[in-house]
Write a protein that holds these residues in place. Structure first.
Motif, PDB file in Angstrom:
ATOM      1  N   TYR A 108      -7.416  -4.171  13.705  1.00 32.66           N
ATOM      2  CA  TYR A 108      -8.666  -4.136  12.935  1.00 32.66           C
ATOM      3  C   TYR A 108      -8.819  -5.469  12.206  1.00 32.66           C
ATOM      4  CZ  TYR A 108      -5.661  -2.867   8.920  1.00 32.66           C
ATOM      5  OH  TYR A 108      -4.686  -2.841   7.963  1.00 32.66           O
ATOM      6  N   ARG A 112     -12.277  -9.125   2.839  1.00 29.33           N
ATOM      7  CA  ARG A 112     -12.118  -8.604   1.474  1.00 29.33           C
ATOM      8  C   ARG A 112     -12.590  -9.604   0.444  1.00 29.33           C
ATOM      9  NH1 ARG A 112      -6.062  -5.964   2.282  1.00 29.33           N
ATOM     10  NH2 ARG A 112      -6.663  -4.787   4.122  1.00 29.33           N
ATOM     11  N   ASN A 118      -6.491  -2.554  -1.848  1.00 32.07           N
ATOM     12  CA  ASN A 118      -5.888  -1.741  -0.779  1.00 32.07           C
ATOM     13  C   ASN A 118      -4.452  -1.366  -1.145  1.00 32.07           C
ATOM     14  OD1 ASN A 118      -6.334  -0.491   1.687  1.00 32.07           O
ATOM     15  ND2 ASN A 118      -5.305  -2.105   2.847  1.00 32.07           N
ATOM     16  N   HIS A 122       3.388   2.286   1.773  1.00 36.92           N
ATOM     17  CA  HIS A 122       3.767   3.291   2.772  1.00 36.92           C
ATOM     18  C   HIS A 122       4.851   2.709   3.681  1.00 36.92           C
ATOM     19  CE1 HIS A 122       0.360   0.951   4.330  1.00 36.92           C
ATOM     20  NE2 HIS A 122       0.868   1.126   5.539  1.00 36.92           N
ATOM     21  N   ARG A 150       3.443  -5.377  13.285  1.00 38.08           N
ATOM     22  CA  ARG A 150       2.101  -5.837  12.858  1.00 38.08           C
ATOM     23  C   ARG A 150       2.095  -7.355  12.740  1.00 38.08           C
ATOM     24  NH1 ARG A 150      -2.425  -2.660  12.344  1.00 38.08           N
ATOM     25  NH2 ARG A 150      -1.300  -1.096  11.133  1.00 38.08           N
ATOM     26  N   THR A 165      -0.635  -9.347   1.693  1.00 37.52           N
ATOM     27  CA  THR A 165       0.109  -8.091   1.875  1.00 37.52           C
ATOM     28  C   THR A 165       1.438  -8.131   1.110  1.00 37.52           C
ATOM     29  OG1 THR A 165      -0.932  -7.793   4.034  1.00 37.52           O
ATOM     30  CG2 THR A 165       1.090  -6.555   3.638  1.00 37.52           C
ATOM     31  N   PHE A 203       5.438  -8.333  10.595  1.00 41.85           N
ATOM     32  CA  PHE A 203       6.383  -7.399   9.970  1.00 41.85           C
ATOM     33  C   PHE A 203       6.576  -6.162  10.823  1.00 41.85           C
ATOM     34  CE2 PHE A 203       2.247  -6.269   8.111  1.00 41.85           C
ATOM     35  CZ  PHE A 203       2.250  -4.881   8.040  1.00 41.85           C
ATOM     36  N   GLU A 205       6.609  -2.288  11.205  1.00 44.97           N
ATOM     37  CA  GLU A 205       5.944  -1.182  10.502  1.00 44.97           C
ATOM     38  C   GLU A 205       6.975  -0.163  10.000  1.00 44.97           C
ATOM     39  OE1 GLU A 205       2.782   0.023   9.711  1.00 44.97           O
ATOM     40  OE2 GLU A 205       1.685  -1.798  10.174  1.00 44.97           O
ATOM     41  N   HIS A 209       5.373  -1.370   2.979  1.00 49.61           N
ATOM     42  CA  HIS A 209       4.437  -2.466   2.710  1.00 49.61           C
ATOM     43  C   HIS A 209       3.172  -1.894   2.105  1.00 49.61           C
ATOM     44  CE1 HIS A 209       3.608  -0.957   6.745  1.00 49.61           C
ATOM     45  NE2 HIS A 209       2.349  -1.324   6.547  1.00 49.61           N
ATOM     46  N   SER A 210       2.338  -2.784   1.627  1.00 49.57           N
ATOM     47  CA  SER A 210       1.100  -2.327   0.997  1.00 49.57           C
ATOM     48  C   SER A 210       0.088  -3.460   0.961  1.00 49.57           C
ATOM     49  CB  SER A 210       1.395  -1.874  -0.449  1.00 49.57           C
ATOM     50  OG  SER A 210       0.186  -1.507  -1.095  1.00 49.57           O
ATOM     51  N   GLY A 211      -1.173  -3.104   0.987  1.00 45.75           N
ATOM     52  CA  GLY A 211      -2.207  -4.063   0.604  1.00 45.75           C
ATOM     53  C   GLY A 211      -2.203  -4.154  -0.914  1.00 45.75           C
ATOM     54  N   ARG A 221     -10.638 -12.762   1.632  1.00 44.27           N
ATOM     55  CA  ARG A 221      -9.543 -12.656   2.600  1.00 44.27           C
ATOM     56  C   ARG A 221     -10.167 -12.243   3.936  1.00 44.27           C
ATOM     57  NH1 ARG A 221      -4.259  -8.542   2.652  1.00 44.27           N
ATOM     58  NH2 ARG A 221      -3.120  -9.697   4.256  1.00 44.27           N
ATOM     59  N   PHE A 225      -5.392  -7.511  11.633  1.00 45.60           N
ATOM     60  CA  PHE A 225      -4.132  -6.765  11.526  1.00 45.60           C
ATOM     61  C   PHE A 225      -3.845  -6.171  12.902  1.00 45.60           C
ATOM     62  CE2 PHE A 225      -3.387  -6.628   6.930  1.00 45.60           C
ATOM     63  CZ  PHE A 225      -4.627  -7.000   6.424  1.00 45.60           C
TER      64      PHE A 225
HETATM   65  O1  LIG Z   1      -3.994  -4.360   3.479  1.00 43.23           O
HETATM   66  C1  LIG Z   1      -2.919  -4.940   3.678  1.00 43.23           C
HETATM   67  O2  LIG Z   1      -2.689  -6.089   3.252  1.00 43.23           O
HETATM   68  C2  LIG Z   1      -1.831  -4.203   4.431  1.00 43.23           C
HETATM   69  C3  LIG Z   1      -2.395  -3.256   5.456  1.00 43.23           C
HETATM   70  C4  LIG Z   1      -1.386  -2.319   6.011  1.00 43.23           C
HETATM   71  O3  LIG Z   1      -0.724  -1.639   5.294  1.00 43.23           O
HETATM   72  C5  LIG Z   1      -1.191  -2.229   7.451  1.00 43.23           C
HETATM   73  O4  LIG Z   1      -1.955  -2.839   8.200  1.00 43.23           O
HETATM   74  O5  LIG Z   1      -0.252  -1.532   7.912  1.00 43.23           O
END
Ligand SMILES: O=C(O)CCC(=O)C(=O)O
Length: 280
Positions: A108, A112, A118, A122, A150, A165, A203, A205, A209-211, A221, A225
């Motif tokens: 996707y 931003r 975000n 998770h 990712r 991220t 990275f 998955e 990680h997090s936005g 931004r 992804f």
């Molecule tokens: O929004 C972000 O920077 C991370 C997005 C995310 O968690 C992912 O693509 O798995």
């Protein structure tokens, strides 16, 4: 293994293998930043394509109407990205000089502006997940395997505090549940990166990680992804249209083959793509 195939990408450019330092740090932390991979000449058309895809999709010809259509297809198998995926993900039994040993999973694009948030930690502990989960990370002395991986393409600069991220480095191997006290934005366990426009951040998955909040009011931004997976495994739904795939060179098309392994010789083994052997 040092003889990782393919040794060139679909445009004939030599693949850039990971250095020993990069391999060690990727395994240790679960992510790696590859700054400044695209020239200005490459970046301009990719940015323009992404914005048209987001805002004027119908104006694009059918073969470019995809996140990775048209000029953005070069991101899929950039020589530095292939070097990392050859090392951490490729299943060499399905790789050849003409065919990648990994596959496209899903993608996707995200645009931003300041205030977009975000934050949502998770993942983590993927070392202990079973195969069907895809968010897996495995290792043997001298070798690792990441399931779902990712690749974040940062098409605009990311400066200190902008809101790239966030990663909880090492958490792909964590055995204990992540405490709530560490799962807040203010926690000092989060690591991130700064990078010029045209950089990739890769990275597993399996990593937490997090936005986060994008804070830069002068610059949005703009990121892709894109996820890759083991050839006989798919997490996300969907695949670029046949027109988009047909406009790519054959080696790049191998990223979109059907999701199976097989054995023996082609067409019994999944080392090719054609119209009947395509992912959904
Ligand atoms: O929004 C972000 O920077 C991370 C997005 C995310 O968690 C992912 O693509 O798995």
């Amino acid at each position: 293994m040092t003889d990782k195939l393919p040794s060139t990408n679909a445009d004939g450019l030599p693949v850039v293998p990971m250095t020993d330092e990069q391999k060690y740090l990727f395994d240790l932390k679960g992510w790696i930043a590859l700054p400044g991979l695209l020239s200005d000449e490459q970046l301009g058309p990719v940015r323009e394509h992404q914005m048209k895809f987001l805002q004027e999709r119908e104006s694009l010809p059918a073969e470019e109407r995809d996140n990775h259509g048209g000029p953005s297809q070069i991101l899929l198998d950039h020589p530095a990205v292939v070097g990392v995926l050859n090392e951490i993900q490729s299943h060499q039994a399905l790789a050849s000089e003409a065919c990648y040993g990994f596959r496209f999973d899903h993608t996707y694009t995200s645009f931003r502006e300041a205030g977009h948030d975000n934050f949502s930690p998770h993942g983590g502990g993927g070392f202990f997940n079973f195969e069907g989960n895809s968010h897996v990370y495995q290792m043997l002395p001298g070798r690792v395997h990441a399931g779902l991986v990712r690749v974040v393409w940062e098409l605009n600069e990311v400066a200190e505090g902008d809101g790239g991220t966030l990663f909880l480095s090492g958490s792909h191997k964590s055995a204990f549940p992540r405490p709530e006290s560490l799962s807040v934005r203010e926690s000092d366990v989060w690591e991130s990166y700064t990078c010029p426009a045209g950089s990739a951040v890769i990275f597993t998955e399996a990593l937490c990680h997090s936005g986060t909040l994008w804070t830069n009011a002068d610059r949005p931004r703009l990121s892709l992804f894109t996820c890759y997976n083991t050839v006989n495994s798919k997490w996300g739904k969907g695949c670029p249209s046949p027109e988009v795939i047909a406009a790519m060179p054959p080696k790049r098309q191998s990223l979109f083959r059907g999701v199976w392994h097989g054995m023996s010789e082609v067409p019994g083994i999944n080392k090719y793509r054609d119209e009947a052997n395509t992912a959904v």
